[in-house]
Design an enzyme around this catalytic site. Structure first.
Site, PDB file in Angstrom:
ATOM      1  N   CYS A   1       0.748  -1.152   0.075  1.00 28.36           N
ATOM      2  CA  CYS A   1      -0.064  -0.225   0.046  1.00 28.36           C
ATOM      3  C   CYS A   1       0.665   1.229   0.023  1.00 28.36           C
ATOM      4  CB  CYS A   1      -0.976  -0.147   1.322  1.00 28.36           C
ATOM      5  SG  CYS A   1      -1.838   1.750   1.329  1.00 28.36           S
ATOM      6  N   PRO A   2       0.671   2.320  -0.810  1.00 27.64           N
ATOM      7  CA  PRO A   2      -0.495   2.436  -1.938  1.00 27.64           C
ATOM      8  C   PRO A   2      -0.174   2.162  -3.209  1.00 27.64           C
ATOM      9  CG  PRO A   2       0.421   4.575  -1.291  1.00 27.64           C
ATOM     10  CD  PRO A   2       1.332   3.496  -0.546  1.00 27.64           C
TER      11      PRO A   2
END
Lengths: 74, 181
Positions: free
Chosen positions: A13-14
């Site tokens: 992430c991200p």
């Protein structure tokens, strides 16, 4: 066969979302993008991304810890 | 990332559907106040993600947040001895952020970077780069620039015009969602 592929395996992430957004920019409306990811959080995250951006997830499969999504650009 | 080019598929004509009522998407504002590594990381993750989701995203950079946006390689900043001493005591640049806890003379951030690499987490510097590529607008605080003695040429490329608190309040009153990080 999708128009383009993003290999986000191993990214956390991200970055799967960010790489997908960058790739979608290069597509025309109606074209499709295949995304491969290993981040389990990406399942919920792509649903949120799809809802917010309006790019539809038309296919979603899992194969041995690899999540595969196919999106169609709005 | 590998982007394989493939021939464009002929698309079916879309069936006529009722247009959904347009919901006005709110802009997103990050007030980047902290220069602590873990908070800079959060600023960059949220900024790049918001931009990736097609949300108009701005970062207002103020106080301890500002040194993260000094160019790599710029070591000492400021015009007088106090400003210069501040930059010497607190090294500017996004690659030189310290943890607010568990810093242990740089041991903490070193371990953080190791772990980030192992788990495929991008660094704040990488995330800032993609955020800027995705069109995130970075607005430095004029007052902090003056007080710390930062000049435009000390700062990374692609920053917007320095602004003040009224710009932030203006954006909030127009409905931007904001986070103070």
């Amino acid at each position: 066969m999708a128009n383009a592929t993003v290999d986000a395996r191993g990214l956390n992430c991200p970055m799967p979302i960010v790489k997908t957004a960058q790739a979608v920019k290069g597509l025309a409306s109606g074209q499709t993008l295949e995304v491969l990811a290993t981040d389990p959080g990406s399942v919920k995250d792509f649903a949120a991304w799809s809802k917010t951006t309006g790019n539809e997830i038309i296919e979603q499969t899992t194969d041995g810890g690899v999540f595969r999504f196919v999106m169609r650009k709005k | 990332m590998t982007v394989a080019e493939a021939p464009v598929l002929a698309t079916e004509p879309e069936p006529a559907v009722e247009p959904e009522p347009e919901v006005k998407q709110r802009d997103f504002l990050i007030i980047a106040y902290s220069g602590d590594l873990e908070k800079v990381w959060a600023q960059m993750i949220l900024a790049s993600t918001a931009a990736a989701m097609g949300v108009k995203t701005r970062i207002f950079v103020t106080f301890w947040g500002l040194p993260s946006f000094v160019k790599p390689g710029v070591r000492i900043t400021g015009e007088n001895w106090m400003q210069r001493m501040m930059s010497a005591m607190k090294r500017p640049g996004i690659a030189h952020r310290k943890l607010s806890t568990m810093n242990f003379l740089g041991m903490g951030p070193w371990m953080m970077r190791k772990l980030a690499k192992r788990y495929g987490v991008s660094s704040p510097a990488e995330l800032l780069e993609v955020a800027q590529m995705l069109g995130v607008e970075v607005m430095p605080c004029q007052m902090t620039m003056d007080m710390f003695g930062f000049k435009r040429e000390d700062m990374i490329d692609g920053l917007g015009e320095p602004v003040g608190a009224a710009t932030v309040i203006g954006l909030l009153s127009e409905g931007s969602s904001a986070l103070f990080i």
